[in-house]
Design a protein around this motif. Structure first.
Motif, short mmCIF file in Angstrom:
data_model
loop_
_atom_site.label_atom_id
_atom_site.label_comp_id
_atom_site.label_asym_id
_atom_site.label_seq_id
_atom_site.Cartn_x
_atom_site.Cartn_y
_atom_site.Cartn_z
N ILE A 193 -3.27 0.03 2.91
CA ILE A 193 -2.71 -0.39 1.62
C ILE A 193 -1.93 -1.70 1.82
CG2 ILE A 193 -1.15 0.22 -0.29
CD1 ILE A 193 -1.83 3.15 0.24
N PRO A 212 9.23 1.53 -12.24
CA PRO A 212 8.98 1.13 -10.85
C PRO A 212 7.50 1.08 -10.46
CG PRO A 212 9.95 3.32 -10.93
CD PRO A 212 10.00 2.78 -12.34
N LEU A 213 6.61 1.69 -11.25
CA LEU A 213 5.18 1.54 -10.92
C LEU A 213 4.66 0.19 -11.38
CD1 LEU A 213 3.59 5.04 -11.60
CD2 LEU A 213 4.73 4.18 -9.56
N HIS A 214 5.48 -0.52 -12.18
CA HIS A 214 5.06 -1.84 -12.71
C HIS A 214 6.11 -2.85 -12.24
CE1 HIS A 214 3.23 -4.76 -15.27
NE2 HIS A 214 3.63 -4.35 -16.46
N ASN A 229 1.89 -5.70 -2.65
CA ASN A 229 1.66 -6.50 -3.87
C ASN A 229 2.78 -7.54 -3.97
OD1 ASN A 229 3.89 -5.26 -5.40
ND2 ASN A 229 2.61 -3.42 -5.35
N LYS A 271 -7.43 -3.97 -4.39
CA LYS A 271 -7.40 -2.95 -3.33
C LYS A 271 -7.41 -3.62 -1.95
CE LYS A 271 -7.20 0.52 -6.22
NZ LYS A 271 -5.87 1.08 -6.56
N LYS A 297 5.65 7.43 -2.43
CA LYS A 297 5.04 6.16 -2.84
C LYS A 297 5.94 5.03 -2.35
CE LYS A 297 1.23 6.48 -5.37
NZ LYS A 297 0.92 6.77 -6.76
N LEU A 298 5.43 4.14 -1.54
CA LEU A 298 6.25 3.04 -1.05
C LEU A 298 6.16 1.87 -2.03
CD1 LEU A 298 5.83 3.06 2.82
CD2 LEU A 298 7.20 4.47 1.32
N ALA A 353 9.09 -2.54 -9.63
CA ALA A 353 8.82 -2.42 -8.20
C ALA A 353 9.52 -3.49 -7.37
CB ALA A 353 7.32 -2.45 -7.93
N ASP A 394 5.38 -7.78 -5.58
CA ASP A 394 6.77 -7.32 -5.71
C ASP A 394 7.45 -7.11 -4.36
OD1 ASP A 394 6.91 -7.28 -8.54
OD2 ASP A 394 5.57 -5.56 -8.51
N GLY A 445 6.26 -1.62 -3.92
CA GLY A 445 5.80 -2.95 -3.55
C GLY A 445 4.47 -2.90 -2.79
N PHE A 446 3.84 -1.72 -2.77
CA PHE A 446 2.53 -1.59 -2.10
C PHE A 446 1.51 -1.00 -3.07
CE2 PHE A 446 5.35 -1.90 1.47
CZ PHE A 446 4.62 -2.66 2.37
N GLY A 447 0.27 -1.43 -2.90
CA GLY A 447 -0.82 -0.90 -3.70
C GLY A 447 -0.98 -1.65 -5.01
N HIS A 448 -2.14 -1.52 -5.60
CA HIS A 448 -2.41 -2.18 -6.88
C HIS A 448 -3.63 -1.55 -7.50
CE1 HIS A 448 -3.09 -5.33 -9.86
NE2 HIS A 448 -1.81 -5.59 -9.69
N ARG A 449 -3.62 -1.44 -8.82
CA ARG A 449 -4.77 -0.85 -9.51
C ARG A 449 -6.03 -1.69 -9.35
NH1 ARG A 449 -5.34 2.62 -13.73
NH2 ARG A 449 -4.01 3.97 -12.50
C1 LIG Z 1 0.47 0.19 -8.26
C2 LIG Z 1 0.05 1.64 -8.27
C3 LIG Z 1 0.74 2.35 -9.47
C4 LIG Z 1 -1.46 1.69 -8.46
O1 LIG Z 1 -1.78 3.00 -8.63
P1 LIG Z 1 -3.27 3.54 -8.66
O2 LIG Z 1 -4.25 2.49 -8.95
O3 LIG Z 1 -3.25 4.71 -9.56
O4 LIG Z 1 -3.47 3.91 -7.14
P2 LIG Z 1 -3.86 5.32 -6.63
O5 LIG Z 1 -2.76 6.27 -6.98
O6 LIG Z 1 -5.22 5.65 -7.13
O7 LIG Z 1 -3.86 5.10 -5.07
C5 LIG Z 1 -4.90 5.48 -4.21
C6 LIG Z 1 -4.32 6.17 -2.99
O8 LIG Z 1 -3.39 5.28 -2.36
C7 LIG Z 1 -2.11 5.86 -2.31
N1 LIG Z 1 -1.12 4.86 -2.65
C8 LIG Z 1 -1.25 3.87 -3.54
N2 LIG Z 1 -0.14 3.14 -3.59
C9 LIG Z 1 0.70 3.68 -2.67
C10 LIG Z 1 2.00 3.36 -2.28
N3 LIG Z 1 2.65 2.35 -2.82
N4 LIG Z 1 2.59 4.11 -1.33
C11 LIG Z 1 1.93 5.16 -0.78
N5 LIG Z 1 0.68 5.51 -1.13
C12 LIG Z 1 0.08 4.78 -2.07
C13 LIG Z 1 -2.12 6.94 -3.39
O9 LIG Z 1 -1.18 7.96 -3.11
C14 LIG Z 1 -3.53 7.42 -3.32
O10 LIG Z 1 -3.65 8.27 -2.23
P3 LIG Z 1 -4.51 9.63 -2.34
O11 LIG Z 1 -5.91 9.17 -2.65
O12 LIG Z 1 -4.34 10.26 -1.01
O13 LIG Z 1 -3.92 10.40 -3.47
C15 LIG Z 1 0.42 2.34 -6.97
O14 LIG Z 1 -0.19 1.66 -5.91
C16 LIG Z 1 1.91 2.43 -6.77
O15 LIG Z 1 2.53 3.40 -7.25
N6 LIG Z 1 2.52 1.46 -6.03
C17 LIG Z 1 3.96 1.43 -5.87
C18 LIG Z 1 4.63 0.77 -7.05
C19 LIG Z 1 4.36 -0.71 -7.11
O16 LIG Z 1 4.52 -1.41 -6.15
N7 LIG Z 1 4.03 -1.16 -8.31
C20 LIG Z 1 3.80 -2.58 -8.57
C21 LIG Z 1 2.37 -2.85 -8.83
S1 LIG Z 1 2.08 -4.60 -8.94
#
Ligand SMILES: CC(C)(COP(=O)(O)OP(=O)(O)OC[C@H]1O[C@@H](n2cnc3c(N)ncnc32)[C@H](O)[C@@H]1OP(=O)(O)O)[C@@H](O)C(=O)NCCC(=O)NCCS
Length: 387
Positions: free
Chosen positions: A323, A227-229, A326, A279, A269-270, A232, A328, A272-276
């Motif tokens: 945030i 689900p992190l990839h 993405n 940003k 972790k919600l 999601a 997904d 479908g949100f966030g991306h490595r």
């Molecule tokens: C994609 C993902 C794994 C990237 O992870 P990452 O680059 O390691 O991001 P980070 O964990 O460094 O995130 C930075 C901050 O944002 C927060 N954050 C990032 N994505 C978040 C999310 N989806 N929901 C809640 N908080 C989130 C982190 O908890 C972190 O907070 P902190 O600094 O207080 O600890 C991550 O955003 C995530 O788990 N997203 C949800 C799964 C998803 O949608 N994956 C598909 C990616 S295309």
């Protein structure tokens, strides 16, 4: 003892070169073509040719490529037998479609006469066969889950249908509307390639040992499932369903806010949100959001309500956590309003990303060096076994 420093999750580390794709906040580019341009003007088959063969096809090359895909859609009996055998596992939940797809691809490798050859020519032929057959695996698997007859098992579909339209046809037995086929086609374009993402990197690590393409793809499917990839897109839709079950049928803003604030308090972790890398927003997300919302509007208020809920969730995430969604997140909603079963969202991602993976496997094999980083040891100090 090493003096190199470790970066958790290899964030920001350049792990190699590629000519296939550039993922930057400014633009997403496949072999020189920008993603909005491709989504608007190209088809998935054209993009697959760009990724696998290496250039934009002319009309003759495109026809040849499409014909090759169509000719390779049908599955060997052994894979069909396995899909039938997997029916009870899927129904009982010991396996999910991504697991079954992974095993089916592995069996295809066991049966491919060129499975042990890593030559550029054999790899390209195998890449085309895999691209052709994966939608058929997904389609047959879904009809088995639904307890229906397989659709066109001898041909793997209808030769008149595009890759995207045929995928929907194989899953449901119904020829899709032009709009549905177009939206799935665009989603396949958006998902096709993303440089050194986790599953592609896994496929390159496997191929760099000079292991074979089917093995590398099998590993990549396992990586994409999480689900992190890729997982999601399913997880995002499951989360929206959970919110709906908790807040009831109306999109009461106070209830949505309360749900989100509890999620924040629980440090959840919600999905479908966030991306490595992105940003400040994912290039692909608004493209799919717009197309999915249009389908929802055509289908009626119940479907629009889902998008409105998603938009409210997006706004709270952006306002309070900065945030962005993405790709997904809109993908989950978009596939849902097209009545695609949720557990097939990530397998459909595979039907697209197979092209990117195979392009990277070929690039790795063409200019190989074993990928073998080092670890920073943090375990116990040296001690004697006897004393
Ligand atoms: C994609 C993902 C794994 C990237 O992870 P990452 O680059 O390691 O991001 P980070 O964990 O460094 O995130 C930075 C901050 O944002 C927060 N954050 C990032 N994505 C978040 C999310 N989806 N929901 C809640 N908080 C989130 C982190 O908890 C972190 O907070 P902190 O600094 O207080 O600890 C991550 O955003 C995530 O788990 N997203 C949800 C799964 C998803 O949608 N994956 C598909 C990616 S295309």
């Amino acid at each position: 003892m090493t003096t190199a420093t470790a970066t958790k999750g290899l964030e920001g580390i350049i792990a190699g070169d590629t000519q296939i794709c550039s993922v930057e906040q400014g633009a997403l580019i496949y072999r020189g073509y920008e993603i909005h341009d491709l989504a608007q003007h190209a088809t998935f088959e054209e993009v697959a040719h760009v990724l696998l063969v290496g250039h934009k096809p002319d009309a003759k090359e495109l026809q040849f490529f499409k014909d090759e895909l169509i000719a390779n859609r049908a599955l060997p009996t052994q894979v069909v037998d396995f899909l039938h055998a997997a029916g009870p596992m899927l129904r009982e939940g010991t396996a999910v479609p991504m697991d079954v797809l992974r095993t089916a691809v592995s069996i295809l490798g066991n049966m491919d006469k060129e499975s042990q050859s890593n030559s550029a020519e054999a790899n390209l032929r195998k890449a085309k066969r895999l691209t052709a057959k994966i939608p058929t695996i997904i389609g047959h698997m879904q009809t088995i889950i639904d307890g229906k007859e397989l659709v066109a098992p001898n041909t793997g579909g209808d030769a008149k249908l595009s890759h995207a339209a045929n995928l929907l046809y194989l899953m449901s037995g119904k020829k899709p509307s032009t709009e549905f086929a177009h939206v799935v086609d665009v989603s396949l374009i958006l998902y096709a390639e993303h440089d050194y993402n986790a599953s592609t990197f896994a496929s390159r690590v496997i191929s760099a040992t000079l292991s074979d393409m089917h093995g590398a793809v099998t590993g990549a499917i396992a990586a994409l499932k999480g689900p992190l990839h890729g997982g999601a897109n399913e997880a995002a839709m499951e989360m929206l369903r959970e919110i709906r079950a908790d807040i009831g049928p109306a999109n009461d803003p106070a209830k949505i806010e309360a749900w989100m604030h509890k999620a924040f308090a629980d440090k959840r972790k919600l999905m479908g949100f966030g991306h490595r890398v992105y940003k400040n927003g994912d290039h692909r997300a608004p493209i799919l959001h717009g197309l999915g919302r249009k389908i929802a509007e055509g289908r009626g208020p119940e479907f629009v309500r889902l998008f409105e809920l998603g938009e409210k969730v997006e706004k709270i995430m952006l306002d309070e956590k900065q945030i962005h969604p993405n790709v997904d997140f809109p993908c989950g909603m978009t596939y849902f309003v097209m009545d695609i079963p949720v557990p097939q969202y990530t397998p459909i991602f595979v039907a697209s990303r197979i092209t990117g993976w195979c392009a990277h496997i070929m690039e790795q094999h063409a200019n190989n060096r074993l990928i073998r980083p080092i670890a920073n040891y943090t375990g116990p100090k040296l001690k004697k076994w006897n004393g």
